[in-house]
Design a protein around this motif. Structure first.
Motif, PDB file in Angstrom:
ATOM      1  N   GLY A  53       9.932   1.915  10.761  1.00 45.07           N
ATOM      2  CA  GLY A  53      10.133   3.247  10.535  1.00 45.07           C
ATOM      3  C   GLY A  53       9.750   3.937   9.193  1.00 45.07           C
ATOM      4  N   ALA A  54      10.117   3.180   8.100  1.00 42.80           N
ATOM      5  CA  ALA A  54       9.634   3.634   6.684  1.00 42.80           C
ATOM      6  C   ALA A  54       8.241   3.627   6.626  1.00 42.80           C
ATOM      7  N   LEU A  55       7.535   2.600   7.010  1.00 43.92           N
ATOM      8  CA  LEU A  55       6.037   2.705   7.115  1.00 43.92           C
ATOM      9  C   LEU A  55       5.425   3.629   7.620  1.00 43.92           C
ATOM     10  N   GLU A  56       5.968   4.167   9.022  1.00 43.70           N
ATOM     11  CA  GLU A  56       5.272   5.308   9.721  1.00 43.70           C
ATOM     12  C   GLU A  56       5.319   6.326   8.804  1.00 43.70           C
ATOM     13  N   ARG A  57       6.531   6.687   8.394  1.00 40.83           N
ATOM     14  CA  ARG A  57       6.907   8.012   7.603  1.00 40.83           C
ATOM     15  C   ARG A  57       5.834   8.192   6.451  1.00 40.83           C
ATOM     16  N   LEU A  58       5.765   7.038   5.786  1.00 40.36           N
ATOM     17  CA  LEU A  58       4.622   6.969   4.570  1.00 40.36           C
ATOM     18  C   LEU A  58       3.383   7.230   5.120  1.00 40.36           C
ATOM     19  N   LEU A  59       2.907   6.671   5.969  1.00 41.50           N
ATOM     20  CA  LEU A  59       1.650   6.915   6.601  1.00 41.50           C
ATOM     21  C   LEU A  59       1.460   8.314   7.000  1.00 41.50           C
ATOM     22  N   ARG A  60       2.150   8.836   7.574  1.00 42.70           N
ATOM     23  CA  ARG A  60       2.320  10.181   8.039  1.00 42.70           C
ATOM     24  C   ARG A  60       2.193  11.313   6.952  1.00 42.70           C
ATOM     25  N   GLU A  61       2.924  11.015   5.935  1.00 43.23           N
ATOM     26  CA  GLU A  61       2.938  11.604   4.702  1.00 43.23           C
ATOM     27  C   GLU A  61       1.387  11.611   4.054  1.00 43.23           C
ATOM     28  N   ALA A  62       0.814  10.488   3.989  1.00 42.78           N
ATOM     29  CA  ALA A  62      -0.335  10.273   3.406  1.00 42.78           C
ATOM     30  C   ALA A  62      -1.420  11.118   4.338  1.00 42.78           C
ATOM     31  N   VAL A  63      -1.427  10.925   5.318  1.00 44.47           N
ATOM     32  CA  VAL A  63      -2.339  11.762   6.379  1.00 44.47           C
ATOM     33  C   VAL A  63      -2.068  13.204   6.188  1.00 44.47           C
ATOM     34  N   GLU A  64      -0.947  13.635   5.974  1.00 46.70           N
ATOM     35  CA  GLU A  64      -0.994  15.029   5.743  1.00 46.70           C
ATOM     36  C   GLU A  64      -1.315  15.482   4.613  1.00 46.70           C
ATOM     37  N   ARG A  65      -0.946  14.648   3.478  1.00 40.34           N
ATOM     38  CA  ARG A  65      -1.655  15.283   2.080  1.00 40.34           C
ATOM     39  C   ARG A  65      -2.925  14.986   1.870  1.00 40.34           C
ATOM     40  N   ALA A  66      -3.662  14.165   2.519  1.00 40.33           N
ATOM     41  CA  ALA A  66      -5.035  13.669   2.076  1.00 40.33           C
ATOM     42  C   ALA A  66      -5.992  14.892   2.254  1.00 40.33           C
ATOM     43  N   PRO A  67      -6.686  15.265   1.331  1.00 41.05           N
ATOM     44  CA  PRO A  67      -7.517  16.656   1.317  1.00 41.05           C
ATOM     45  C   PRO A  67      -8.933  16.021   2.208  1.00 41.05           C
ATOM     46  N   TYR A  68      -9.253  14.946   2.041  1.00 40.23           N
ATOM     47  CA  TYR A  68     -10.813  14.496   2.241  1.00 40.23           C
ATOM     48  C   TYR A  68     -10.473  13.245   3.123  1.00 40.23           C
ATOM     49  N   PRO A  69      -9.941  13.479   4.527  1.00 35.58           N
ATOM     50  CA  PRO A  69      -9.592  12.163   5.434  1.00 35.58           C
ATOM     51  C   PRO A  69     -10.915  11.274   5.484  1.00 35.58           C
ATOM     52  N   LYS A  70     -12.055  11.673   5.476  1.00 38.99           N
ATOM     53  CA  LYS A  70     -13.202  10.885   5.884  1.00 38.99           C
ATOM     54  C   LYS A  70     -13.384   9.653   4.534  1.00 38.99           C
ATOM     55  N   ARG A  71     -12.815  10.336   3.407  1.00 40.97           N
ATOM     56  CA  ARG A  71     -13.156   9.556   2.122  1.00 40.97           C
ATOM     57  C   ARG A  71     -11.803   8.757   1.566  1.00 40.97           C
ATOM     58  N   ASP A  72     -10.659   9.650   1.481  1.00 36.10           N
ATOM     59  CA  ASP A  72      -9.400   9.163   1.259  1.00 36.10           C
ATOM     60  C   ASP A  72      -8.951   7.990   1.935  1.00 36.10           C
ATOM     61  N   ALA A  73      -8.123   7.112   1.207  1.00 34.99           N
ATOM     62  CA  ALA A  73      -7.687   5.795   1.599  1.00 34.99           C
ATOM     63  C   ALA A  73      -6.114   5.826   1.596  1.00 34.99           C
ATOM     64  N   VAL A  74      -5.547   5.063   2.385  1.00 32.18           N
ATOM     65  CA  VAL A  74      -4.119   4.577   2.183  1.00 32.18           C
ATOM     66  C   VAL A  74      -3.866   2.946   2.400  1.00 32.18           C
ATOM     67  N   VAL A  75      -3.197   2.461   1.175  1.00 26.38           N
ATOM     68  CA  VAL A  75      -2.969   1.188   1.032  1.00 26.38           C
ATOM     69  C   VAL A  75      -1.574   0.942   1.519  1.00 26.38           C
ATOM     70  N   THR A  76      -1.211  -0.272   2.340  1.00 27.66           N
ATOM     71  CA  THR A  76       0.070  -0.355   2.573  1.00 27.66           C
ATOM     72  C   THR A  76       0.446  -1.661   1.906  1.00 27.66           C
ATOM     73  N   LEU A  77       1.458  -1.829   1.188  1.00 28.20           N
ATOM     74  CA  LEU A  77       2.072  -2.985   0.710  1.00 28.20           C
ATOM     75  C   LEU A  77       3.204  -3.072   0.392  1.00 28.20           C
ATOM     76  N   GLN A  78       3.990  -4.186  -0.154  1.00 27.07           N
ATOM     77  CA  GLN A  78       5.503  -4.330   0.241  1.00 27.07           C
ATOM     78  C   GLN A  78       5.851  -4.033  -1.476  1.00 27.07           C
ATOM     79  N   GLY A  79       7.215  -3.853  -1.407  1.00 24.86           N
ATOM     80  CA  GLY A  79       8.105  -3.613  -2.749  1.00 24.86           C
ATOM     81  C   GLY A  79       8.490  -4.733  -3.279  1.00 24.86           C
ATOM     82  N   ASP A  80       8.392  -5.986  -2.788  1.00 18.13           N
ATOM     83  CA  ASP A  80       9.231  -7.265  -3.211  1.00 18.13           C
ATOM     84  C   ASP A  80       8.119  -8.199  -4.074  1.00 18.13           C
TER      85      ASP A  80
END
Length: 238
Positions: free
Chosen positions: A72-99
């Motif tokens: 659930g936390a990962l999904e919320r962050l991914l949706r936030e990144a997609v919403e914020r990205a001004p250039y979807p074809k160029r911008d990227a999202v990295v997923t990693l853990q906090g530990d």
């Protein structure tokens, strides 16, 4: 823009060091980036630690008062990144853990592979990580056997690793196809497999980068549960 999506729950002892390492790596790398952290109902001082870094890092902090879990936390962050990205074809999202099991130094080869033309780049654990708990070793041995032939559809050798880079347009298309349905519904490693399966349909090229995990750096006991993980993976079996 590179968005770093980090779900955290009670990671006060590691999240500060992780953020500082990200700052050093990305500063030398010379790419624009933003860190998106979701504090998933932490009950320790995680929120206080995060607040200390707001002035020195491009950091956005989100908070859930109810426990969402990794998926659930990962999904919320991914949706936030997609919403914020001004250039979807160029911008990227990295997923990693906090530990701190996933070291920020690997951000550079992961992102460079994406810049070289890949749409999804996954980390691949080729050898046992330093200090890897027995439960994780057992699950890594058992997972391919539990999933059977359903793994044949996975285009990477390590579909369980969550340290990845996605081109935003891939996630945007996946969300569009899903409509109101959730992006991920399963737990832990199964969520990583599920997300990869969705991304495959919209990615022209998928690559892997070998990496090592550092379980010896983490200061808390592992929350990993091998049987729970294997049960979730067995639900994917075709």
């Amino acid at each position: 823009m590179i968005y770093l999506a980090i779900p955290v729950h009670n990671e006060a002892s590691t999240i500060g060091v992780l953020l500082w390492k990200i700052r050093n790596v990305m500063g030398e790398f010379g790419r624009d980036y933003e860190i998106l952290v979701l504090d998933d109902a932490s009950t320790d001082s995680t929120q206080e630690v995060l607040q200390r870094y707001r002035r020195t890092l491009p950091l956005r902090i989100f908070r859930s008062e109810e426990r969402l879990g990794y998926s659930g936390a990962l999904e919320r962050l991914l949706r936030e990144a997609v919403e914020r990205a001004p250039y979807p074809k160029r911008d990227a999202v990295v997923t990693l853990q906090g530990d701190f099991t996933e070291h920020p130094a690997y951000l550079v080869p992961l992102v460079k592979s994406l810049e070289g033309g890949a749409d999804v780049v996954t980390g691949s654990l080729t050898e046992g990580g330093e200090g890897m708990p027995w439960a994780v070793r057992f699950a890594r041995w058992a997972a391919p056997r539990v999933m059977g032939k359903s793994l044949d559809a996975c285009p990477v050798s390590d579909p369980f690793c969550g340290f990845r880079v996605y081109r935003v347009i891939v996630l945007k298309k996946a969300l569009r196809d899903l409509g109101d349905a959730p992006l991920v519904t399963r737990l832990g490693w199964a969520a990583n497999v599920e997300l990869l399966e969705l991304a495959v349909h919209h990615a022209r090229r998928i690559e892997e980068v070998p990496l090592g995990l550092r379980y010896d750096i983490r200061t808390r006991r592992s929350r990993f549960r091998s049987l729970q993980t294997l049960r979730a993976l067995s639900g994917i079996r075709g």
